[in-house]
Motif scaffolding. Sequence first.
Motif, mmCIF file in Angstrom:
data_model
loop_
_atom_site.group_PDB
_atom_site.id
_atom_site.type_symbol
_atom_site.label_atom_id
_atom_site.label_comp_id
_atom_site.label_asym_id
_atom_site.label_seq_id
_atom_site.Cartn_x
_atom_site.Cartn_y
_atom_site.Cartn_z
ATOM 1 N N GLY A 210 0.792 -1.228 0.000
ATOM 2 C CA GLY A 210 0.000 0.000 0.000
ATOM 3 C C GLY A 210 0.825 1.279 0.000
ATOM 4 N N TRP A 215 0.659 2.704 -5.225
ATOM 5 C CA TRP A 215 -0.710 3.118 -5.554
ATOM 6 C C TRP A 215 -0.725 3.999 -6.799
ATOM 7 C CZ3 TRP A 215 -4.889 0.808 -4.475
ATOM 8 C CH2 TRP A 215 -5.183 0.276 -3.210
ATOM 9 N N LYS A 442 -13.581 2.236 -0.150
ATOM 10 C CA LYS A 442 -13.017 3.169 0.838
ATOM 11 C C LYS A 442 -12.650 4.494 0.173
ATOM 12 C CE LYS A 442 -11.125 -0.454 3.735
ATOM 13 N NZ LYS A 442 -9.903 -1.253 3.948
ATOM 14 N N VAL B 35 4.437 6.800 2.380
ATOM 15 C CA VAL B 35 3.142 6.808 3.058
ATOM 16 C C VAL B 35 2.392 5.551 2.618
ATOM 17 C CG1 VAL B 35 0.960 8.030 3.372
ATOM 18 C CG2 VAL B 35 3.071 9.317 3.103
ATOM 19 N N PHE B 36 1.823 4.823 3.565
ATOM 20 C CA PHE B 36 1.096 3.584 3.257
ATOM 21 C C PHE B 36 -0.384 3.800 3.521
ATOM 22 C CE2 PHE B 36 5.418 2.625 4.359
ATOM 23 C CZ PHE B 36 5.812 1.778 3.340
ATOM 24 N N SER B 37 -1.209 3.509 2.531
ATOM 25 C CA SER B 37 -2.642 3.782 2.649
ATOM 26 C C SER B 37 -3.458 2.554 2.279
ATOM 27 C CB SER B 37 -3.053 4.916 1.705
ATOM 28 O OG SER B 37 -2.349 6.075 2.013
ATOM 29 N N PRO B 38 -4.656 2.439 2.846
ATOM 30 C CA PRO B 38 -5.516 1.312 2.478
ATOM 31 C C PRO B 38 -6.177 1.493 1.118
ATOM 32 C CG PRO B 38 -6.579 2.623 4.163
ATOM 33 C CD PRO B 38 -5.228 3.231 3.944
ATOM 34 N N TYR B 39 -6.161 2.690 0.583
ATOM 35 C CA TYR B 39 -6.781 2.947 -0.719
ATOM 36 C C TYR B 39 -6.036 4.099 -1.374
ATOM 37 C CZ TYR B 39 -9.078 6.631 1.981
ATOM 38 O OH TYR B 39 -9.311 7.715 2.784
ATOM 39 N N PRO B 129 6.635 -8.488 2.129
ATOM 40 C CA PRO B 129 6.649 -7.038 2.307
ATOM 41 C C PRO B 129 6.988 -6.660 3.745
ATOM 42 C CG PRO B 129 4.406 -7.833 2.311
ATOM 43 C CD PRO B 129 5.266 -9.022 2.042
ATOM 44 N N ARG B 130 7.582 -5.478 3.886
ATOM 45 C CA ARG B 130 7.790 -4.938 5.238
ATOM 46 C C ARG B 130 6.519 -4.197 5.616
ATOM 47 N NH1 ARG B 130 13.409 -1.824 5.757
ATOM 48 N NH2 ARG B 130 12.198 -0.346 4.582
ATOM 49 N N ILE B 131 5.839 -4.678 6.639
ATOM 50 C CA ILE B 131 4.613 -4.021 7.054
ATOM 51 C C ILE B 131 4.949 -3.108 8.223
ATOM 52 C CG2 ILE B 131 2.269 -4.356 7.894
ATOM 53 C CD1 ILE B 131 2.681 -5.357 5.052
ATOM 54 N N LEU B 134 0.020 -2.846 10.682
ATOM 55 C CA LEU B 134 -0.987 -3.707 10.058
ATOM 56 C C LEU B 134 -2.246 -2.942 9.667
ATOM 57 C CD1 LEU B 134 -0.797 -6.977 12.174
ATOM 58 C CD2 LEU B 134 -0.206 -6.689 9.776
ATOM 59 N N THR B 137 -3.500 -1.449 5.842
ATOM 60 C CA THR B 137 -4.348 -2.021 4.792
ATOM 61 C C THR B 137 -5.798 -2.065 5.247
ATOM 62 O OG1 THR B 137 -3.824 -4.219 5.633
ATOM 63 C CG2 THR B 137 -2.584 -3.464 3.720
ATOM 64 N N ASP B 138 -6.066 -1.458 6.396
ATOM 65 C CA ASP B 138 -7.433 -1.497 6.917
ATOM 66 C C ASP B 138 -8.060 -0.101 6.911
ATOM 67 O OD1 ASP B 138 -9.732 -1.899 8.285
ATOM 68 O OD2 ASP B 138 -8.817 -2.634 10.128
ATOM 69 N N ASP B 139 -7.702 0.733 7.878
ATOM 70 C CA ASP B 139 -8.383 2.027 7.958
ATOM 71 C C ASP B 139 -7.466 3.198 8.288
ATOM 72 O OD1 ASP B 139 -7.914 1.055 10.484
ATOM 73 O OD2 ASP B 139 -9.752 1.849 11.339
#
Lengths: 454, 176
Positions: A210, A215, A442, B35-39, B129-131, B134, B137-139
Amino acid sequence: MQVTSPVRDPLVTGGKTYKDVTNDIARHVEGKPTVGWLLGLAVSLGALLIGSLALVATLWEGIGMWGLNKTVGWAWDITNFVWWVGIGHAGTLISAVLLLFRQKWRTSINRAAEAMTIFAVICAALFPLIHMGRPWVGAIWALPLPNTYGSLWVNFNSPLLWDVFAISTYFSVSLVFWYIGLIPDFATIRDRATGMRKTIYGALSFGWDGAAKTWMHYESVSLILAGLATPLVLSVHTIVSFDFATSVIPGWHTTIFPPYFVAGAIFSGFAMVLTLMIVTRKVFKLEDYITIGHIELMNIVIIITGSIVGIAYITEFFMAWYSGVAAEQYAFVNRMFGPYWWAYWSMMTCNVISPQLFWFKKIRTSIVATFILSLVVNIGMWFERFVIIVTSLHRDYLPSSWVMFYPTITDVGVYLFTFGFFFTAFLLFAKFFPVINMAEVKAVLKSSSEKKIN
Amino acid sequence: MERDKHFILGIFDDEDILLNAVKEIRDTGIRIHEVFSPYPVHGLDEELGYKRSRLPIAAFLFGVLGTTLALTMQFYMMKIDWTIIIGGKDFAAFPDFIPVTFELTVLLAAFGMVGVFMISSNLKPWAQPRIFDLRSTDDKHVMAIDIATNASVDLEKIKDALKSSGATEVNSKSFD
């Protein structure tokens, strides 16, 4: 406090947060299968097993097991082929064309519609494949491979060969488009899971993290794939219609076929999407994501495409009369009043008259009415192909060859097999894959939903 | 301190606050790792200063390759290698070659572009992947700041910048 956009109706109802979206959709993947799902799977697998007897009979004994005869050399097989390919078109239309038009309502239904496309195209491809009689050597006949005949290549002037390229490209591009969309959602499930499930969904998610950069590329890939899939979907049914239009059979030999077939494909595809989504939203309790608003919009697409199909029917008749060609005129009068009059009038009632009921807001926002009409449309579209194919062929050039076509139990069985496959595959998809695109929902949540602000 | 190992994470709830925060933090001279985003958040790539994706160019080039291969194949097979009279048509019946050419163009463009995307973004079934968090990927949106690349900036200053720009949580994360 509820804030709703003053201009547009919300796409997602029920005041969902991002967390709720994940929970509502991932829940079905993680939970135990419901009784309804297991029952559905049992019925579909039953159909698949019974149907496979007919498939085995066809492969073992040959095409003679079907009801085809010397005059009617194409009947149920190609009717089913065109019908299934047509159904597939709605998935690409929703995911690609509506993406290009920035229609945000597609986000709740595109995943399931694309899955439907893929399974429908597999069902469709089965028919030409087994009609080759010996599909295991069919690759040499259908693909431009070097061979020991000379080399005698495949005929690039033939629409049947164009179909090989069109259907296989359509299938593989749709599959890739669908899978790319699934990757971020698999990552969401991976990050909620432990043990075996984490490993499986981890592999399926291709190591998605993500990152903003990924993206950015992803969005770019989606847009280009949508841009490629849009002309592709139009080309596929155009080429399918060339199978008929380039021949010299009265009733087939007409230039109106490509747009007429494409409209018909979208028409039947949306009907099948509605059939599936109305059941899915009920079984998986997704009424807040697939709302009456979605159903109404799909019904509007059905009115438009259904009306185009109706105009195409009338135009065909006009052209048959206006052309002054006796054979062409006879073919169309024979459709209406000949021995297959019942197929013709079923087609007219189901495709031209019944969708006009959606002009009434009460009917197009009623779930029961929509469900019934969606089935009616699909029956009508099957008859359309049957009418075009069988009624045009059964009156051959010489009256001494005029015959009727009667399907055998094997014809019915192979058709049943495709239904069994389609619903088994769809049920497995609905259980093990996120049935709604979580990431895309979302992304539109903030701008177009009833929101809770603390 | 080693690069690409130790991070400060800012957790954001809202995409608009995040976009603003990215701008503010970059203005203070702190460099954002990712920056990591769920969408997909629209405009985030521009705020982070990423150059536009060049994948459309890859798609175009693969498409051109598809067109060329398809036309070459058909002309070679029908006109040069083994000619057959079909319905009295020209051996090189160019209009008849268009459908297959179109399909192969689309096929190669789509698969080529997706292949390049997979390779360049390191997407493969066995990738680990390096998370960072967690919840990304949710909110939640997770902004990662590499401590080593911002060695000149005081640690507390980074944390304060994250908090004042709207992060609901500020954590640290290290990878081996």
